[in-house]
Design a protein around this motif. Sequence first.
Motif, short mmCIF file in Angstrom:
data_model
loop_
_atom_site.label_atom_id
_atom_site.label_comp_id
_atom_site.label_asym_id
_atom_site.label_seq_id
_atom_site.Cartn_x
_atom_site.Cartn_y
_atom_site.Cartn_z
N ASN A 12 8.13 46.27 15.60
CA ASN A 12 8.08 45.80 14.23
C ASN A 12 8.70 46.81 13.27
OD1 ASN A 12 6.88 43.35 14.79
ND2 ASN A 12 4.82 44.19 14.69
N GLU A 13 8.70 48.07 13.65
CA GLU A 13 9.26 49.14 12.81
C GLU A 13 10.62 49.57 13.35
OE1 GLU A 13 7.98 50.49 10.03
OE2 GLU A 13 6.34 49.03 10.12
N LEU A 14 11.61 49.65 12.47
CA LEU A 14 12.96 50.05 12.87
C LEU A 14 12.99 51.50 13.32
CD1 LEU A 14 15.95 49.27 13.03
CD2 LEU A 14 16.17 49.92 10.65
N HIS A 37 19.54 45.29 11.92
CA HIS A 37 20.01 45.23 10.54
C HIS A 37 19.20 44.24 9.71
CE1 HIS A 37 23.26 47.86 11.54
NE2 HIS A 37 23.64 47.07 12.53
N ILE A 38 18.79 43.15 10.30
CA ILE A 38 17.95 42.17 9.59
C ILE A 38 16.63 42.82 9.19
CG2 ILE A 38 16.67 40.01 9.83
CD1 ILE A 38 18.91 39.06 11.69
N VAL A 39 16.00 43.51 10.13
CA VAL A 39 14.72 44.16 9.86
C VAL A 39 14.92 45.34 8.92
CG1 VAL A 39 12.79 45.38 10.91
CG2 VAL A 39 13.73 43.37 12.03
N GLY A 40 16.06 46.02 9.01
CA GLY A 40 16.32 47.14 8.12
C GLY A 40 16.48 46.72 6.68
N PRO A 43 12.36 44.15 5.78
CA PRO A 43 11.31 44.49 6.75
C PRO A 43 10.29 43.37 6.96
CG PRO A 43 11.61 46.27 5.20
CD PRO A 43 12.44 45.14 4.70
N PHE A 44 10.08 42.51 5.96
CA PHE A 44 9.10 41.43 6.11
C PHE A 44 9.60 40.33 7.05
CE2 PHE A 44 8.08 43.18 1.85
CZ PHE A 44 6.86 43.72 2.19
N TYR A 45 10.90 40.32 7.37
CA TYR A 45 11.44 39.34 8.30
C TYR A 45 11.21 39.75 9.76
CZ TYR A 45 14.06 37.02 4.54
OH TYR A 45 14.41 36.34 3.41
N ALA A 48 9.34 37.20 11.69
CA ALA A 48 10.07 35.94 11.79
C ALA A 48 11.17 35.97 12.85
CB ALA A 48 10.68 35.58 10.44
N VAL A 49 11.86 37.12 13.00
CA VAL A 49 12.95 37.20 13.97
C VAL A 49 12.48 37.75 15.32
CG1 VAL A 49 14.74 37.42 12.23
CG2 VAL A 49 13.73 39.48 13.20
N GLY A 50 11.21 38.09 15.41
CA GLY A 50 10.70 38.61 16.68
C GLY A 50 10.79 40.10 16.80
#
Length: 147
Positions: A12-14, A37-40, A43-45, A48-50
Amino acid sequence: MAERLVTIATFNELTEAHIVKGRLEAEGILCFLGDEHIVGVQPFYSVAVGGVKLKVTEGDVMEAKAILARIQEGSSQFDYDTVEMAPPMQEHVQPRTCPNCGSDNVAEEKYNKTVFSFSYLLLGFPVPFLSRKYKCYNCGHHWKDRK
């Protein structure tokens, strides 16, 4: 034929994903991060993206999972004797003294300032042209490196 990538862990953490990725790369395992990059950016996604997916090649799955298990139980020891160190980079050695006055107060001027300034005025952006000149701050003498 290219090997398939297999997801062996999600985070969950980059930052945690980058730490584990760095550890696997230090052990010699080629790995990639998916959705980093999406999570970066958002972060709330992450949910959603796994999460951030740590992926390795099919041939390295068992070894990578064993290293992850050692990391999670806290008994991971890195063997520095088996890692080959890269040779030190060769740096450009600047002359330490001025050929005119013998002063050590010299500096390298990497760019041709005239071309740099004119290109900035005419084009709107600077074009760096390397010059490799040296300047003595004591006597003002300019010279080129002889190699």
